[in-house]
Write a protein that holds these residues in place. Sequence first.
Motif, PDB file in Angstrom:
ATOM      1  N   TYR A  72      50.799  30.635  17.304  1.00  9.92           N
ATOM      2  CA  TYR A  72      50.729  31.765  16.374  1.00  9.92           C
ATOM      3  C   TYR A  72      49.995  32.952  16.983  1.00  9.92           C
ATOM      4  O   TYR A  72      49.219  32.817  17.918  1.00  9.92           O
ATOM      5  CB  TYR A  72      50.017  31.342  15.093  1.00  9.92           C
ATOM      6  CG  TYR A  72      50.837  30.436  14.210  1.00  9.92           C
ATOM      7  CD1 TYR A  72      52.165  30.126  14.497  1.00  9.92           C
ATOM      8  CD2 TYR A  72      50.286  29.871  13.075  1.00  9.92           C
ATOM      9  CE1 TYR A  72      52.902  29.297  13.678  1.00  9.92           C
ATOM     10  CE2 TYR A  72      51.017  29.031  12.255  1.00  9.92           C
ATOM     11  CZ  TYR A  72      52.326  28.754  12.566  1.00  9.92           C
ATOM     12  OH  TYR A  72      53.056  27.922  11.752  1.00  9.92           O
ATOM     13  N   ARG A  73      50.278  34.117  16.411  1.00 10.70           N
ATOM     14  CA  ARG A  73      49.615  35.377  16.741  1.00 10.70           C
ATOM     15  C   ARG A  73      49.717  35.741  18.219  1.00 10.70           C
ATOM     16  O   ARG A  73      48.813  36.335  18.775  1.00 10.70           O
ATOM     17  CB  ARG A  73      48.156  35.357  16.273  1.00 10.70           C
ATOM     18  CG  ARG A  73      48.042  35.346  14.755  1.00 10.70           C
ATOM     19  CD  ARG A  73      46.622  35.258  14.270  1.00 10.70           C
ATOM     20  NE  ARG A  73      46.078  33.907  14.222  1.00 10.70           N
ATOM     21  CZ  ARG A  73      46.443  32.968  13.356  1.00 10.70           C
ATOM     22  NH1 ARG A  73      47.353  33.202  12.463  1.00 10.70           N
ATOM     23  NH2 ARG A  73      45.880  31.778  13.373  1.00 10.70           N
ATOM     24  N   GLN A  74      50.829  35.362  18.858  1.00  9.05           N
ATOM     25  CA  GLN A  74      51.039  35.739  20.257  1.00  9.05           C
ATOM     26  C   GLN A  74      52.399  36.411  20.451  1.00  9.05           C
ATOM     27  O   GLN A  74      52.834  36.607  21.575  1.00  9.05           O
ATOM     28  CB  GLN A  74      50.901  34.512  21.162  1.00  9.05           C
ATOM     29  CG  GLN A  74      49.499  33.944  21.146  1.00  9.05           C
ATOM     30  CD  GLN A  74      49.355  32.752  22.071  1.00  9.05           C
ATOM     31  OE1 GLN A  74      50.075  32.605  23.047  1.00  9.05           O
ATOM     32  NE2 GLN A  74      48.415  31.876  21.747  1.00  9.05           N
ATOM     33  N   ASP A  75      53.079  36.727  19.364  1.00  9.49           N
ATOM     34  CA  ASP A  75      54.334  37.480  19.387  1.00  9.49           C
ATOM     35  C   ASP A  75      55.455  36.785  20.172  1.00  9.49           C
ATOM     36  O   ASP A  75      56.322  37.438  20.742  1.00  9.49           O
ATOM     37  CB  ASP A  75      54.077  38.888  19.936  1.00  9.49           C
ATOM     38  CG  ASP A  75      55.159  39.862  19.542  1.00  9.49           C
ATOM     39  OD1 ASP A  75      55.732  39.710  18.443  1.00  9.49           O
ATOM     40  OD2 ASP A  75      55.456  40.763  20.344  1.00  9.49           O
ATOM     41  N   TRP A  76      55.448  35.461  20.200  1.00  2.06           N
ATOM     42  CA  TRP A  76      56.477  34.728  20.951  1.00  2.06           C
ATOM     43  C   TRP A  76      57.872  34.909  20.373  1.00  2.06           C
ATOM     44  O   TRP A  76      58.846  35.038  21.106  1.00  2.06           O
ATOM     45  CB  TRP A  76      56.133  33.239  20.994  1.00  2.06           C
ATOM     46  CG  TRP A  76      55.132  32.898  22.034  1.00  2.06           C
ATOM     47  CD1 TRP A  76      53.825  32.567  21.829  1.00  2.06           C
ATOM     48  CD2 TRP A  76      55.338  32.855  23.443  1.00  2.06           C
ATOM     49  NE1 TRP A  76      53.212  32.326  23.022  1.00  2.06           N
ATOM     50  CE2 TRP A  76      54.121  32.483  24.033  1.00  2.06           C
ATOM     51  CE3 TRP A  76      56.438  33.082  24.258  1.00  2.06           C
ATOM     52  CZ2 TRP A  76      53.967  32.350  25.405  1.00  2.06           C
ATOM     53  CZ3 TRP A  76      56.284  32.943  25.627  1.00  2.06           C
ATOM     54  CH2 TRP A  76      55.055  32.577  26.186  1.00  2.06           C
ATOM     55  N   LEU A  77      57.986  34.895  19.062  1.00  3.15           N
ATOM     56  CA  LEU A  77      59.321  34.943  18.457  1.00  3.15           C
ATOM     57  C   LEU A  77      60.065  36.229  18.805  1.00  3.15           C
ATOM     58  O   LEU A  77      61.264  36.188  19.082  1.00  3.15           O
ATOM     59  CB  LEU A  77      59.238  34.749  16.948  1.00  3.15           C
ATOM     60  CG  LEU A  77      58.807  33.351  16.509  1.00  3.15           C
ATOM     61  CD1 LEU A  77      58.587  33.295  15.009  1.00  3.15           C
ATOM     62  CD2 LEU A  77      59.824  32.309  16.950  1.00  3.15           C
ATOM     63  N   SER A  78      59.369  37.359  18.838  1.00  2.00           N
ATOM     64  CA  SER A  78      60.055  38.611  19.177  1.00  2.00           C
ATOM     65  C   SER A  78      60.481  38.622  20.647  1.00  2.00           C
ATOM     66  O   SER A  78      61.461  39.280  21.001  1.00  2.00           O
ATOM     67  CB  SER A  78      59.168  39.821  18.871  1.00  2.00           C
ATOM     68  OG  SER A  78      58.061  39.859  19.736  1.00  2.00           O
ATOM     69  N   ARG A  79      59.789  37.874  21.499  1.00  2.00           N
ATOM     70  CA  ARG A  79      60.172  37.802  22.921  1.00  2.00           C
ATOM     71  C   ARG A  79      61.290  36.796  23.153  1.00  2.00           C
ATOM     72  O   ARG A  79      62.113  36.964  24.042  1.00  2.00           O
ATOM     73  CB  ARG A  79      58.954  37.462  23.769  1.00  2.00           C
ATOM     74  CG  ARG A  79      57.936  38.601  23.773  1.00  2.00           C
ATOM     75  CD  ARG A  79      56.771  38.335  24.667  1.00  2.00           C
ATOM     76  NE  ARG A  79      55.811  37.472  23.983  1.00  2.00           N
ATOM     77  CZ  ARG A  79      54.859  36.792  24.610  1.00  2.00           C
ATOM     78  NH1 ARG A  79      54.740  36.844  25.916  1.00  2.00           N
ATOM     79  NH2 ARG A  79      54.024  36.045  23.921  1.00  2.00           N
ATOM     80  N   VAL A  80      61.336  35.747  22.341  1.00  2.53           N
ATOM     81  CA  VAL A  80      62.382  34.727  22.456  1.00  2.53           C
ATOM     82  C   VAL A  80      63.704  35.224  21.879  1.00  2.53           C
ATOM     83  O   VAL A  80      64.782  34.956  22.423  1.00  2.53           O
ATOM     84  CB  VAL A  80      61.936  33.425  21.734  1.00  2.53           C
ATOM     85  CG1 VAL A  80      63.104  32.500  21.482  1.00  2.53           C
ATOM     86  CG2 VAL A  80      60.843  32.727  22.528  1.00  2.53           C
ATOM     87  N   GLU A  81      63.612  35.966  20.796  1.00  2.00           N
ATOM     88  CA  GLU A  81      64.801  36.360  20.035  1.00  2.00           C
ATOM     89  C   GLU A  81      65.936  36.957  20.878  1.00  2.00           C
ATOM     90  O   GLU A  81      67.078  36.516  20.769  1.00  2.00           O
ATOM     91  CB  GLU A  81      64.394  37.319  18.920  1.00  2.00           C
ATOM     92  CG  GLU A  81      65.501  37.623  17.950  1.00  2.00           C
ATOM     93  CD  GLU A  81      65.020  38.402  16.747  1.00  2.00           C
ATOM     94  OE1 GLU A  81      65.763  38.425  15.753  1.00  2.00           O
ATOM     95  OE2 GLU A  81      63.913  38.983  16.782  1.00  2.00           O
ATOM     96  N   PRO A  82      65.683  37.938  21.756  1.00  2.00           N
ATOM     97  CA  PRO A  82      66.808  38.524  22.507  1.00  2.00           C
ATOM     98  C   PRO A  82      67.411  37.592  23.559  1.00  2.00           C
ATOM     99  O   PRO A  82      68.511  37.855  24.053  1.00  2.00           O
ATOM    100  CB  PRO A  82      66.203  39.771  23.159  1.00  2.00           C
ATOM    101  CG  PRO A  82      64.733  39.575  23.134  1.00  2.00           C
ATOM    102  CD  PRO A  82      64.422  38.638  22.004  1.00  2.00           C
ATOM    103  N   LEU A  83      66.728  36.512  23.886  1.00  2.00           N
ATOM    104  CA  LEU A  83      67.201  35.592  24.927  1.00  2.00           C
ATOM    105  C   LEU A  83      67.916  34.368  24.368  1.00  2.00           C
ATOM    106  O   LEU A  83      68.538  33.615  25.109  1.00  2.00           O
ATOM    107  CB  LEU A  83      66.017  35.118  25.775  1.00  2.00           C
ATOM    108  CG  LEU A  83      65.203  36.197  26.479  1.00  2.00           C
ATOM    109  CD1 LEU A  83      63.961  35.587  27.116  1.00  2.00           C
ATOM    110  CD2 LEU A  83      66.045  36.918  27.511  1.00  2.00           C
ATOM    111  N   LEU A  84      67.840  34.145  23.063  1.00  2.00           N
ATOM    112  CA  LEU A  84      68.255  32.870  22.474  1.00  2.00           C
ATOM    113  C   LEU A  84      69.758  32.718  22.261  1.00  2.00           C
ATOM    114  O   LEU A  84      70.308  31.632  22.454  1.00  2.00           O
ATOM    115  CB  LEU A  84      67.518  32.657  21.147  1.00  2.00           C
ATOM    116  CG  LEU A  84      67.644  31.278  20.531  1.00  2.00           C
ATOM    117  CD1 LEU A  84      67.076  30.206  21.449  1.00  2.00           C
ATOM    118  CD2 LEU A  84      66.943  31.240  19.179  1.00  2.00           C
ATOM    119  N   LEU A  85      70.442  33.780  21.870  1.00  2.00           N
ATOM    120  CA  LEU A  85      71.840  33.675  21.453  1.00  2.00           C
ATOM    121  C   LEU A  85      72.754  32.947  22.452  1.00  2.00           C
ATOM    122  O   LEU A  85      73.552  32.104  22.043  1.00  2.00           O
ATOM    123  CB  LEU A  85      72.393  35.059  21.109  1.00  2.00           C
ATOM    124  CG  LEU A  85      73.554  35.076  20.137  1.00  2.00           C
ATOM    125  CD1 LEU A  85      73.270  34.306  18.864  1.00  2.00           C
ATOM    126  CD2 LEU A  85      73.951  36.514  19.812  1.00  2.00           C
TER     127      LEU A  85
END
Length: 180
Positions: A122-135
């Motif tokens: 948590y609180r490390q902004d991982w999801l916003s960094r993962v999101e563009p690479l996941l699809l």
Amino acid sequence: MNQLRIIGGQWRSRRLPIADLPGLRPTPDRVRETLFNWLGQDLAGLRCLDLFAGSGALGFEAASRGAAEVVMVEYSPVAAAVLQKGAATLGARNVRVVKADALNFLRTPGNCFDVVFLDPPYRQDWLSRVEPLLLPWLAEDAQVYVEAEQPMSAFAGLAPTREGKAGQVCYQLFRRDDGA
């Protein structure tokens, strides 16, 4: 050392060690029970990715429920070693532990997954960094499970289909929007 209890499938009630690391928090039993009710109890034939494996709670649960393959990605060498030991203890031939940074893993081409578990620190902004690479990693009918501090209206072009909250944790299941 702390332990994790598998709650369903062939290894139901088995206990595995968890690495003693700051911030490592296994998904609670109640939340895992809800998640696997959403996904279905039998994951036979599905390929699963546990991107921030940590304790391995989600990945081992999927493997116990018959997933064809579970790839657990974990950056911490200590946690990765404990995950390897857990897989060996269970004789889990359907589990592969990859010691890697989540973003670097996603930047390397690979096979698509049917279910992706995202429970990053948590609180490390991982999801916003993962999101563009996941699809590119998602099979056509893939579902993505996300644990975060706040609920999201969409993630990686997917729409939320189920959601819940346990304490401070918001958890959601996403899949492609049929209207797209």
